[in-house]
Design an enzyme around this catalytic site. Structure first.
Site, PDB file in Angstrom:
ATOM      1  N   GLN A  71       0.816  -1.202   0.000  1.00 21.87           N
ATOM      2  CA  GLN A  71       0.000   0.000   0.000  1.00 21.87           C
ATOM      3  C   GLN A  71       0.862   1.270   0.000  1.00 21.87           C
ATOM      4  OE1 GLN A  71      -2.954  -1.561   3.302  1.00 21.87           O
ATOM      5  NE2 GLN A  71      -3.957  -0.013   2.053  1.00 21.87           N
ATOM      6  N   HIS A  72       0.205   2.380  -0.278  1.00 13.95           N
ATOM      7  CA  HIS A  72       0.698   3.738  -0.048  1.00 13.95           C
ATOM      8  C   HIS A  72       1.720   4.241  -1.056  1.00 13.95           C
ATOM      9  CE1 HIS A  72      -1.276   2.924   3.691  1.00 13.95           C
ATOM     10  NE2 HIS A  72      -0.275   2.248   4.214  1.00 13.95           N
ATOM     11  N   ASP A 228      -2.349  -4.978   0.633  1.00 11.28           N
ATOM     12  CA  ASP A 228      -1.837  -6.254   1.139  1.00 11.28           C
ATOM     13  C   ASP A 228      -2.569  -6.728   2.399  1.00 11.28           C
ATOM     14  OD1 ASP A 228      -0.706  -4.209   2.659  1.00 11.28           O
ATOM     15  OD2 ASP A 228       1.361  -4.784   2.254  1.00 11.28           O
TER      16      ASP A 228
END
Length: 427
Positions: A71-72, A228
């Site tokens: 992520q991110h 995830d």
């Protein structure tokens, strides 16, 4: 026997599973490594995905697929669909000052209300703001911002510099909820926040619902994908009332909740999940590394450390290890250090030290569990995953520390399996 593909494109590697959509059985697998670093050319992920798919026997007999991933990360594209700079990953901390600036401008409580998050260096909005402040010429060229799994889905569907249709970028609720510019209450992007971070508006991936899908160039169904942690929740079968405790180098605690959570302190991130619910999450810095440190001190492997711990009595005769070896994120004690207390001639034994290590590590994770409960989330069962969950002592001691029943699912590629389960659901 319809086959589906699930992918886990993590920080370290790309894992692919080809799964029987009816039984859930893995038919074949493939993997490839990713380069190290906190800023990475996304083309490396694309080559790894292609290699892992080939390693898994290809897509000729696959009817649907989904990509889960880290992520991110910020993947910034220009109008021609080209990546304008290396992607900044979740673990790139250069945007810490940018996160603080956003909090100073909008306030932590307001940001938590609007997005479910209080910015830290990890989140995408902080990286976007860093780009605006530190590379303004690059920021001015940005026409779209995607997350790693969004970009890989776009590429595998047949888009890219040769076919730069930016409006075909898609994502899901779970990954959108980790950006810092998506509103979990409305299901829409907070365009004001995003434009303030980048300096102008841009294309953002369309957020698909849990059962929505698009198609690729070959006509296969393509699910929305997932972050995830949301993929792991799907893969391990977490439901309402469950908390997943993942014991890796660091620790992660997340629970399935029907309602969104708002934590102005920023301790609990108010993520969405991939199934239509929410996934409040807490991260800790000290997890399996605690066992590594004490195992090294005692010159034993994990099996022997576990045996020693189970030889000692509960509470280790008063020997207590506070496990903050490298500070801590939950609770927020960045400058804390570990400490060992309750040492007497009777309590200071190898067995008690091993027991104190296990109990101390689990108590640190219990703090994360308590934080999730503290925002109103009911936890009735813990699902224990990750490398640390393979310790017999951890499995036996965890229910007493957590105060709820604990189950340890069989080891598996939970993120990739969760993505495969999502792909099966859109058939």
């Amino acid at each position: 026997m319809p086959l589906v593909m699930g992918v886990d494109s993590s920080t370290q590697s790309c894992k692919v599973v080809i799964v029987d959509a009816e039984s859930g059985a893995i038919v074949r697998e493939g993997r490839a490594t990713h380069p190290a670093g906190t800023a990475v050319d996304p083309e490396a992920w694309w080559h790894a995905l292609q290699h892992a798919i080939a390693d898994a026997g290809g897509l000729d007999d696959v009817v649907a697929w989904s990509i889960g991933g880290q992520q991110h990360g910020m993947v910034a594209l220009d109008a021609d669909g080209r990546v304008v700079r290396d992607a900044l990953l979740w673990n790139d901390t250069r945007s810490a000052d940018a996160a603080a600036a956003l909090i100073g401008e909008y306030g932590a409580a307001a940001l938590a209300e609007r997005t479910g998050l209080v910015p830290v260096a990890s989140f995408t909005i902080s990286k976007v703001r860093w780009l605006r402040d530190n590379e303004p010429d690059v920021a001015a060229r940005v026409d779209a911002v995607a997350l790693p799994h969004d970009w890989l889905t776009w590429r595998l569907r047949g888009f890219g510099p040769d076919k730069p249709v930016l409006d075909e970028l898609i994502t899901d609720r779970s990954d959108a909820s980790g950006t810092g510019y998506w509103n979990p209450a409305t299901g829409d992007y907070d365009r004001e926040l995003f434009a303030a971070a980048l300096g102008h508006d841009a294309v953002l991936p369309r957020v698909l619902g849990p059962r929505e899908s698009v198609s690729d160039a070959a006509g296969r169904r393509v699910a929305a994908g997932c972050g995830d942690n949301a993929g792991a929740a799907l893969g391990v079968g977490a439901t309402l009332g469950d908390a997943v405790v993942s014991i890796g180098t660091s620790g992660t605690v997340f629970a399935v909740s029907r309602t969104r959570t708002i934590d102005p302190s920023g301790t609990v991130a108010g993520f969405a999940d991939a199934a239509g619910n929410f996934l409040p999450l807490v991260a800790t810095l000290n997890a399996a590394r605690v066992l590594d440190a004490i195992g090294d001190l005692l010159a034993v492997d994990h099996v022997e450390l576990s045996r020693l711990a189970l030889t000692a009595a509960p509470a280790a005769d008063g020997l207590t290890l506070v496990p903050y070896f490298e500070g801590e994120r939950t609770p927020n004690l960045p400058d804390a250090t570990a400490s060992l207390t309750g040492m007497t001639l009777a309590s200071t034994t190898r067995e008690n030290l091993a027991r104190a290590a296990v109990e101390g590590m689990l108590s640190g994770l219990r703090a994360g569990l308590d934080a999730v409960r503290g925002v109103g989330v009911s936890v009735e069962r813990v699902l224990l995953i990750g490398g640390g969950a393979q310790s017999e002592a951890v499995r036996i001691i965890a229910p007493d520390v957590f105060g709820v029943p604990v189950e340890v699912p069989a080891t598996g590629e939970y993120v990739a399996l969760g993505a495969a389960r999502q792909a099966a659901s859109v058939l």
